[in-house]
Design an enzyme around this catalytic site. Structure first.
Site: not given
Ligand code: BV8
Length: 249
Positions: A69, A109, A124, A156, A193, A221, A237
């Site tokens: 990446r 990024d 993140h 480190c 996005g 979407e 976007a």
């Molecule tokens: C935490 C870094 C406690 C890594 C990432 C409640 C309910 C259920 C589960 C949970 C919950 N609370 C916590 C959880 C667990 C978990 C979670 O949410 N699990 C999910 C799978 C259900 N969350 C965690 O573990 C988080 N930590 O909760 O700690 C806490 C809580 C509160 C306060 C303090 C402590 C930590 C989560 C972070 C993980 N790391 N990224 C890396 O990059 O490798 S998450 C990663 O995926 C991204 O950063 C982003 O956040 C996430 C989703 O990705 P998106 O950016 O949305 O991308 P995606 O591909 O999904 O969608 C793309 C979108 O773009 C689409 O909608 C598409 O239509 C659109 N698109 C496409 N082309 C375009 C476009 N839009 C515009 N223009 C275009 N051209």
């Protein structure tokens, strides 16, 4: 489904805008999103590359994932959406009211920085930053190296392996207190996005609604949390943001 809008965003002098971006804003810059068919998760299971357990089990595989990446992001350039946000920030800051604009990205990024954005939080983490995997307390370090094998991975000063300065699933996002503060002050939240599938980021729009803010989504979407938006603009976007934000001052 909330009404589609095409009219440029109108801001009053009192408005404070909080912008949240996801992988979709970098799609037109050639960076894969997570959930698209050929997305990041297509090649890897989240639990193999994006959790503390994955790191403990196979740090070499995790570094190979983030090194690939780094190579992709290093070649990528910001698109019209990144530039429109940086432009809006500088226009709003001209108005001398310091905090009328705030940008939070889920992306690791650096395309927002390349576009000139300044008032920005990577909730993140950041791709080109590493930190001590033992948590010895030393500050994170800028690191754009590509690590093909574990033997290559820098260490480190305390001797421990460096790990990506990235928030993995199960880890606490960065600057949550500041983000909560900025969301409470916002009168407008623009989300661009993101699929609305990962928390706590997916809740931000609900917190903003509770604070009485207008909430706008831009993407090709509807996101999973579409019902929380007062307005949705279906489109890419890169083509939507320049016109949507052109009149906002
Ligand atoms: C935490 C870094 C406690 C890594 C990432 C409640 C309910 C259920 C589960 C949970 C919950 N609370 C916590 C959880 C667990 C978990 C979670 O949410 N699990 C999910 C799978 C259900 N969350 C965690 O573990 C988080 N930590 O909760 O700690 C806490 C809580 C509160 C306060 C303090 C402590 C930590 C989560 C972070 C993980 N790391 N990224 C890396 O990059 O490798 S998450 C990663 O995926 C991204 O950063 C982003 O956040 C996430 C989703 O990705 P998106 O950016 O949305 O991308 P995606 O591909 O999904 O969608 C793309 C979108 O773009 C689409 O909608 C598409 O239509 C659109 N698109 C496409 N082309 C375009 C476009 N839009 C515009 N223009 C275009 N051209």
């Amino acid at each position: 489904m909330p009404a589609e809008v095409t009219a440029p965003l109108q801001l009053s002098g009192e408005d404070r805008i909080f912008v949240l971006t996801g992988a979709g804003i970098s799609a037109e810059s050639g960076l894969a999103t997570f959930r698209d068919s050929d997305g990041l998760w297509a090649g890897h299971a989240i639990e193999d590359v994006c959790t503390p357990e994955a790191w403990a089990r196979n740090p070499e595989l995790v570094w190979q994932f983030y090194s690939a990446r780094r190579e992709a992001a290093a070649k990528a350039q910001p698109n019209g959406a990144h530039l429109a946000l940086a432009d809006l920030e500088s226009r709003l800051l001209e108005s001398r009211i310091e905090d009328r604009f705030f940008l939070c990205t889920q992306n690791v990024d650096n395309l927002h920085e390349k576009a000139g954005s300044r008032r920005l939080v990577h909730m993140h983490g950041e791709l080109f930053v590493s930190r001590c995997s033992a948590g010895c307390g030393r500050p994170p370090v800028v690191d754009d190296a590509v690590y093909a094998t574990l033997a290559d991975v820098a260490r480190c000063q305390c001797g421990a392996l460096l790990r990506p300065h990235i928030v993995w699933f199960g880890e606490t996002p960065m600057d949550m207190d500041r983000l909560g503060e900025e969301i409470r002050k916002a009168t407008v939240m623009l989300v661009v996005g993101t699929s609305g599938s990962v928390y706590p980021a997916a809740n931000f729009v609900r917190w903003a609604r509770q604070a009485g803010a207008r909430t706008i989504y831009v993407g090709p979407e509807a996101p999973l949390n579409a019902s929380a938006f007062t307005q949705v603009v279906i489109g890419k976007a890169g083509s939507v943001l320049p016109s949507l934000l052109a009149a906002a001052t």
